[in-house]
Each structure stands twice: as structure tokens, then as C-alpha cells.
Design a protein around this motif. Structure first.
Motif, PDB file in Angstrom:
ATOM      1  N   LEU A   1      -4.517   4.956  14.088  1.00 42.86           N
ATOM      2  CA  LEU A   1      -3.884   5.280  12.810  1.00 42.86           C
ATOM      3  C   LEU A   1      -4.562   6.493  12.180  1.00 42.86           C
ATOM      4  O   LEU A   1      -3.891   7.417  11.707  1.00 42.86           O
ATOM      5  CB  LEU A   1      -3.967   4.072  11.867  1.00 42.86           C
ATOM      6  N   LEU A   2      -5.875   6.486  12.211  1.00 46.45           N
ATOM      7  CA  LEU A   2      -6.618   7.582  11.594  1.00 46.45           C
ATOM      8  C   LEU A   2      -6.385   8.900  12.332  1.00 46.45           C
ATOM      9  O   LEU A   2      -6.127   9.938  11.709  1.00 46.45           O
ATOM     10  CB  LEU A   2      -8.115   7.233  11.566  1.00 46.45           C
ATOM     11  N   VAL A   3      -6.433   8.847  13.649  1.00 45.27           N
ATOM     12  CA  VAL A   3      -6.239  10.076  14.438  1.00 45.27           C
ATOM     13  C   VAL A   3      -4.810  10.592  14.267  1.00 45.27           C
ATOM     14  O   VAL A   3      -4.570  11.791  14.157  1.00 45.27           O
ATOM     15  CB  VAL A   3      -6.567   9.819  15.925  1.00 45.27           C
ATOM     16  N   ARG A   4      -3.882   9.651  14.185  1.00 43.81           N
ATOM     17  CA  ARG A   4      -2.467  10.033  13.975  1.00 43.81           C
ATOM     18  C   ARG A   4      -2.295  10.741  12.639  1.00 43.81           C
ATOM     19  O   ARG A   4      -1.612  11.751  12.538  1.00 43.81           O
ATOM     20  CB  ARG A   4      -1.615   8.759  14.007  1.00 43.81           C
ATOM     21  N   PHE A   5      -2.942  10.184  11.632  1.00 45.14           N
ATOM     22  CA  PHE A   5      -2.839  10.761  10.284  1.00 45.14           C
ATOM     23  C   PHE A   5      -3.564  12.101  10.211  1.00 45.14           C
ATOM     24  O   PHE A   5      -3.057  13.060   9.631  1.00 45.14           O
ATOM     25  CB  PHE A   5      -3.435   9.776   9.267  1.00 45.14           C
TER      26      PHE A   5
END
Ligand code: GTP
Length: 215
Positions: free
Chosen positions: A79-83
Motif C-alpha cells: 500500500l505504501l509503495v503504491r501510494f
């Protein structure tokens, strides 16, 4: 870097923190070695803007600290890398060790908002490390995996941890992740809504694989 996922990490994308020698394999982090750490004052008001320390050159008007929590494997790092980078980390799952953070400045109604997002290890053995970081978080994103009932059953325990370690006024959101695997869904949306209502949190369900809305 405080932890993990070397094969997945993009060079230079995460701030460096010092690490303890690993007892068995991956590196771990000592609470307080990353900045800002648990010694920071309670979350309080959002931090006023200034230029970023340590490179990047990002200017912002206001800053918030956000933490991602939830069982191991629910998809916090993805989620963090996607964001942050717009990429989905497919492939081998390598569990987070300790804690890590990434910064992103977003534009909200013409205001530059800096989000410092802490990615915590979901594994039980790192709990004492991550507890120390709850205190100065402005918002907590509590994740479960919609295909993994056990990760949803853990939410109550996570809520108790949050109650014990976070500030009373922390903003809390429940996120059901991996809804792209609809055929494997093990947690109904209604169940999650009921739980979220009981805990007075907002509920969001979504996959990280879907395209992000255009900025
Ligand atoms: N299908 C699907 N798989 C996902 C999604 N998000 C993450 N995954 C997969 O789930 C696995 C775990 O993802 P991570 O982001 O590393 O999980 P984590 O919550 O950070 O785990 P810990 O670091 O152990 O706390 C990886 O194999 C990912 O590829 C998603 O939205 N859909």
C-alpha cells in the motif's frame, strides 16, 4: 534502512536508520534510531511547514504522521509503495523487520501536505518496537486482508493496542485490502462495516493493483 524487503525496495526511496545486529537473518531496528522517533512530543497539532531535512527539497505547509498497522502479509508495504511510487510490489513476500517510513507531499485544496508514513512489521515479535511509534501518530490505517479471515479476526486485538498506545484523538481508518482477489474473499463487507461502526472508524476497501486516481 531500518528493515527488510531489500529485493523490493527502490534504491534511495527510504530514509536510512541505524540497525542492530540481526539475531537470525534480517536486520532489525532499535526504537528511537529512526527520526522522528518515539521521543517526539505527543501527536499534538500538525507540524508547521518547512523545507525537508535530509534532501528531497520538498516544501510543505503542514505535516502529519501516519502509521500502517495490521497483521503480517495484509499488504501494508504494498500500500505504501503504491501510494508513494505508484508501483505494485508483486512477487515474493518478504516480511518487514521493525519499522520504516517514507514521505510524500500531496496537494490538498492548494495546500502542500507532507505525509510521513510509517510502515510497521505485522509480526508479533516486533510489537514492542512498533508500540513506541504510536504515540506521535496523527492517523492510523488499520489493514486486514479480505481473503484472510484471521487477519480480520485480529482487528479487535489491534484496536486494543491502539487504545493503549496511541493518542485519544488519533484518526483511525479500517482498510480491507486485496479485494482484487474477489473469488477468495473470506470477509464480507457488511462484517467489516459493522466492526468499523462499532469501533467508530471509517471503512475503506480496495486493492493496491487498481490504478490510482489521477493527481
Ligand atoms: N492480490 C493482492 N495481493 C497483494 C495486495 N497487496 C499486497 N499483496 C501481496 O501480499 C503479500 C504481502 O504484502 P506486504 O505489503 O509485504 O505485507 P505487509 O503487511 O507489509 O507484511 P509485513 O511486512 O509482514 O507486516 C505480497 O506477496 C503482496 O504481493 C493486493 O492489493 N492484492
Amino acid at each position: 534502512m531500518s528493515r527488510k524487503k531489500t529485493p523490493k525496495s527502490k534504491a534511495g526511496s527510504a530514509p536510512a536508520t541505524s540497525a542492530l545486529p540481526a539475531a537470525n537473518g534480517p536486520r532489525s531496528v532499535r526504537p528511537g534510531t529512526a527520526r522522528p522517533g518515539p521521543k517526539a512530543p505527543p501527536n499534538g497539532p500538525p507540524q508547521p511547514g518547512r523545507s525537508s531535512i535530509g534532501g528531497g527539497g520538498d516544501f510543505y505547509d503542514v505535516a502529519f504522521k501516519v502509521m500502517l498497522v495490521g497483521d503480517s502479509g495484509v499488504g501494508k508495504t504494498c500500500l505504501l509503495v503504491r501510494f508513494k511510487d505508484g508501483a505494485f510490489l508483486a512477487g515474493t513476500f518478504i516480511s518487514t523487520v521493525g519499522i520504516d517510513f517514507r514521505n510524500k507531499v500531496v496537494d490538498v485544496d492548494g495546500m502542500k501536505v507532507k505525509l510521513q508514513i510509517w510502515d510497521t512489521a505485522g509480526q508479533e515479535r516486533f510489537r514492542s518496537v512498533t508500540h513506541a511509534y504510536y504515540r506521535d501518530a496523527h492517523a492510523l490505517l488499520l489493514l486486514y486482508d479480505v481473503t484472510n479471515k484471521a487477519s480480520f479476526d485480529s482487528i479487535q486485538a489491534w484496536l486494543m493496542e491502539i487504545q493503549e498506545h496511541a493518542q485519544d484523538d488519533v484518526v483511525l481508518m479500517l482498510l480491507g485490502n486485496k479485494v482484487d482477489s474477489a473469488q477468495e474473499r473470506a470477509v464480507k463487507r457488511e462484517e467489516a462495516e459493522k466492526l468499523a461502526k462499532g469501533a467508530e472508524t471509517a471503512l475503506h476497501q480496495g486493492p493496491q493493483r487498481a490504478p490510482l486516481p489521477a493527481a
